[in-house]
Scaffold this motif. Sequence first.
Motif, PDB file in Angstrom:
ATOM      1  N   PHE A  50       0.887  -1.049  -0.031  1.00 39.43           N
ATOM      2  CA  PHE A  50      -0.009   0.140  -0.021  1.00 39.43           C
ATOM      3  C   PHE A  50       0.776   1.216   0.041  1.00 39.43           C
ATOM      4  O   PHE A  50       2.033   1.262   0.611  1.00 39.43           O
ATOM      5  CB  PHE A  50      -0.960  -0.119   1.146  1.00 39.43           C
ATOM      6  N   THR A  51       0.450   2.303  -0.659  1.00 38.10           N
ATOM      7  CA  THR A  51       1.127   3.627  -0.538  1.00 38.10           C
ATOM      8  C   THR A  51       0.746   4.199   0.531  1.00 38.10           C
ATOM      9  O   THR A  51      -0.270   3.746   1.178  1.00 38.10           O
ATOM     10  CB  THR A  51       0.406   4.500  -1.913  1.00 38.10           C
ATOM     11  N   ASP A  52       1.207   5.308   0.818  1.00 32.43           N
ATOM     12  CA  ASP A  52       0.661   6.146   2.204  1.00 32.43           C
ATOM     13  C   ASP A  52      -0.544   6.727   1.980  1.00 32.43           C
ATOM     14  O   ASP A  52      -1.306   6.602   2.951  1.00 32.43           O
ATOM     15  CB  ASP A  52       1.789   7.372   2.341  1.00 32.43           C
ATOM     16  N   ASP A  53      -1.037   7.049   0.945  1.00 31.27           N
ATOM     17  CA  ASP A  53      -2.069   7.455   0.716  1.00 31.27           C
ATOM     18  C   ASP A  53      -3.285   6.314   0.679  1.00 31.27           C
ATOM     19  O   ASP A  53      -4.465   6.592   1.263  1.00 31.27           O
ATOM     20  CB  ASP A  53      -2.455   8.247  -0.851  1.00 31.27           C
ATOM     21  N   GLN A  54      -2.886   5.349   0.059  1.00 32.98           N
ATOM     22  CA  GLN A  54      -3.914   4.207   0.241  1.00 32.98           C
ATOM     23  C   GLN A  54      -3.922   3.841   1.608  1.00 32.98           C
ATOM     24  O   GLN A  54      -5.337   3.432   1.971  1.00 32.98           O
ATOM     25  CB  GLN A  54      -3.408   2.970  -0.652  1.00 32.98           C
ATOM     26  N   GLU A  99      -6.320   2.004  -8.300  1.00 32.11           N
ATOM     27  CA  GLU A  99      -5.262   1.516  -7.687  1.00 32.11           C
ATOM     28  C   GLU A  99      -5.642   1.258  -6.130  1.00 32.11           C
ATOM     29  O   GLU A  99      -4.901   0.677  -5.344  1.00 32.11           O
ATOM     30  CB  GLU A  99      -4.099   2.673  -7.607  1.00 32.11           C
ATOM     31  N   PHE A 100      -7.034   1.570  -5.676  1.00 31.39           N
ATOM     32  CA  PHE A 100      -7.350   1.283  -4.279  1.00 31.39           C
ATOM     33  C   PHE A 100      -8.184  -0.162  -4.217  1.00 31.39           C
ATOM     34  O   PHE A 100      -8.793  -0.245  -3.192  1.00 31.39           O
ATOM     35  CB  PHE A 100      -8.376   2.521  -3.845  1.00 31.39           C
ATOM     36  N   TRP A 101      -7.890  -0.897  -5.198  1.00 30.25           N
ATOM     37  CA  TRP A 101      -8.513  -2.068  -5.176  1.00 30.25           C
ATOM     38  C   TRP A 101      -8.043  -3.036  -3.770  1.00 30.25           C
ATOM     39  O   TRP A 101      -8.862  -3.659  -3.300  1.00 30.25           O
ATOM     40  CB  TRP A 101      -8.458  -3.088  -6.381  1.00 30.25           C
ATOM     41  N   ARG A 102      -6.791  -3.036  -3.604  1.00 28.01           N
ATOM     42  CA  ARG A 102      -6.193  -3.929  -2.530  1.00 28.01           C
ATOM     43  C   ARG A 102      -6.719  -3.244  -1.365  1.00 28.01           C
ATOM     44  O   ARG A 102      -7.130  -3.915  -0.308  1.00 28.01           O
ATOM     45  CB  ARG A 102      -4.733  -3.723  -2.591  1.00 28.01           C
ATOM     46  N   SER A 130      -9.667  -1.771  -0.993  1.00 26.01           N
ATOM     47  CA  SER A 130     -11.025  -2.284  -0.703  1.00 26.01           C
ATOM     48  C   SER A 130     -10.979  -3.710  -0.470  1.00 26.01           C
ATOM     49  O   SER A 130     -12.181  -3.890   0.320  1.00 26.01           O
ATOM     50  CB  SER A 130     -11.651  -1.914  -2.113  1.00 26.01           C
ATOM     51  N   LEU A 131     -10.168  -4.439  -0.852  1.00 24.03           N
ATOM     52  CA  LEU A 131     -10.338  -5.824  -0.571  1.00 24.03           C
ATOM     53  C   LEU A 131     -10.115  -6.016   0.792  1.00 24.03           C
ATOM     54  O   LEU A 131     -10.865  -6.900   1.586  1.00 24.03           O
ATOM     55  CB  LEU A 131      -9.206  -6.696  -1.410  1.00 24.03           C
ATOM     56  N   LEU A 132      -9.015  -5.263   1.404  1.00 33.59           N
ATOM     57  CA  LEU A 132      -8.949  -5.636   2.713  1.00 33.59           C
ATOM     58  C   LEU A 132     -10.007  -5.245   3.656  1.00 33.59           C
ATOM     59  O   LEU A 132     -10.297  -5.792   4.620  1.00 33.59           O
ATOM     60  CB  LEU A 132      -7.440  -4.679   3.430  1.00 33.59           C
ATOM     61  N   LEU A 133     -10.628  -4.000   3.119  1.00 29.77           N
ATOM     62  CA  LEU A 133     -11.641  -3.517   4.001  1.00 29.77           C
ATOM     63  C   LEU A 133     -12.956  -4.441   3.768  1.00 29.77           C
ATOM     64  O   LEU A 133     -13.664  -4.818   4.750  1.00 29.77           O
ATOM     65  CB  LEU A 133     -12.288  -2.154   3.205  1.00 29.77           C
ATOM     66  N   GLU A 182      -5.661 -11.664  -4.133  1.00 24.37           N
ATOM     67  CA  GLU A 182      -4.796 -10.946  -4.895  1.00 24.37           C
ATOM     68  C   GLU A 182      -4.161 -11.809  -5.809  1.00 24.37           C
ATOM     69  O   GLU A 182      -4.021 -11.292  -6.745  1.00 24.37           O
ATOM     70  CB  GLU A 182      -3.807 -10.416  -3.595  1.00 24.37           C
ATOM     71  N   ASN A 183      -3.463 -12.976  -5.352  1.00 28.12           N
ATOM     72  CA  ASN A 183      -2.816 -13.719  -6.315  1.00 28.12           C
ATOM     73  C   ASN A 183      -3.589 -14.060  -7.419  1.00 28.12           C
ATOM     74  O   ASN A 183      -3.257 -14.143  -8.618  1.00 28.12           O
ATOM     75  CB  ASN A 183      -2.327 -15.039  -5.662  1.00 28.12           C
TER      76      ASN A 183
END
Length: 586
Positions: free
Chosen positions: A365-369, A472-475, A477-480, A513-514
């Motif tokens: 994750f980036t800082d903004d993500q 780019e926020f899909w990861r 969102s997946l975590l959420l 993710e994979n």
Amino acid sequence: MKSKRIWSNYRKRPPNSLFPNPFKFSPLSPQPTLCSRSLKQSIGRFGYYRYSFCFFRSASVKATMPTSSPSVHVKDHIDLTAKEKQIFDRLLQVLRHFNLQTQLRVAGGWVRDKLLGKECYDIDIALDNMLGREFCEKVNEYLSSTGEETQGIGVIQCNPDQSKHLETARMRLFDVWIDFVNLRSEDYSENSRIPTMRFGTAEEDAYRRDLTINSLFYNINTSSVEDFTRRGIADLKSGTIVTPLPPKQTFLDDPLRVLRAIRFGARFGFKLDEELKIAAADNDVKAAIADKISRERIGHEIDLMISGNQPVRAMTYISELQLFCAVFTLPPDMEPSISEGCERLCVALMDSTWRFLQLIGSSSFTDDQRRLCLYAALFLPFRNAVYPEKKGKKIPVASYVFRSSLKLKSSDAETVMSMHLAAGKFLSLIPSILSNENLQFLEVDWKKETIDVPVASKLRVLAGLLLREIKEFWRASLLLSLLLYPDDIGSSTNLSNEDTDLKERRELFHRVENTIMEMGLEKVWELKPLVNGKDIMSMLQLKSGGPIVKEWQQKLLEWQLAHPSGSADGCIEWMRQTQSKRARTE
């Protein structure tokens, strides 16, 4: 393997199943107000399923207030960097050139951080006998006399109505921005909270600071640290957040100091003084936070907390001190209404997300993500709450908090809203990713009908469309989405089970993710269409675009997702065949 069994059981649930389970968590307060049915109703629906939030350790928040002060190593002197020595020597040259008797002191955070052995690039110079703007002009006069290039001077005017009491001047020296401000003393009349400003001594200025650990000075003239409150260094060593003057008076003078106390307490892991906590929770102080300071300044402090190293601890302080509603103001006429005690659910969600982020690793994750993922978790209980705008349009409450309560960027609000929606879609997509089943129901759940393709291709189409929505926020969102799952998937009641559950969710995160990566969907939002709008209009013999062209653009995108190796000619041929079939049926 255990997570596979979990999701296998989940898939067998009928579409209209409900999973009633009161939200259970360890209270943050001695006498908690539990969020039961009414709170659960405010959490909301994702598709045809109702989910309750599942947290580790029964959703307790680990980042509670420290009960004892930590022992902190504090240096007995300040070591200057080469750049700092260069800047300070230049300032002393200005004093000598004009024969000024001014005492130059670096104030606040720079002194604190240097004593803690940390680097700091935020240099604020306090002047004892002139305004910052006047001294900056002297610096430029000196630069002109030596044939050097003068620097621009920026002046930030004071705004007493919003507790901004000092005019600040700013200029660059050796490629570093330096702020200059005069030492001040503030006198308050009985009927006004807006002070009368006058030049003050260094001691008077120190006592008007927000915290004792921020009241220290480094005297450039004498190369020494000055502690005029006589407890700044001691509080730094003991790790205690204390105000120089009585805390209620300090907070009423500038209510933003409450949030600064919380931010520094969270950042350094320091204990909040007991009198300070009582004052922070005082109704007069809460009212001053709402009325006396701008929402922009509040939003800036909150954003620093969320972006900092201990965001959960900071939000826990805000919840414990009963400041949540004063900080995150909500609109009137909300539908549905938020139940009492909901702020602890918000913090528990952020706590779970924070620990999940730490376990997955920062490289994903980036800082903004990371920052917006934490905001999305904090406001997840509001995701279905709306309020009527003036024109009658229903606006999400979470959007109101971003735009009106915190005055943060509109793009941040839009991203968080998109993450809420994407989390719901991910939650219904995950079982299909793991099994390739239930895709027909998934289309109904999403209220979206896609083109007729084989099951394996349809999964790629649906996943690709989702990633194109959230980009780019899909990861994140997946975590959420993995904070939300049916009640029968277990409820951890002790720490060992909690750690196991967290690791299982990490495994599930990486499996999904994979799978997405194996389908070649990374950066699918950058995919260019094989057939453009002009080609579609030409094939359909249309003179202008419109809903028909937009419909075909969507269908051709779905074909392209289903056929990642397809060509433009193949796409056009499929369109001809599909259009021909449609013409015959009509």
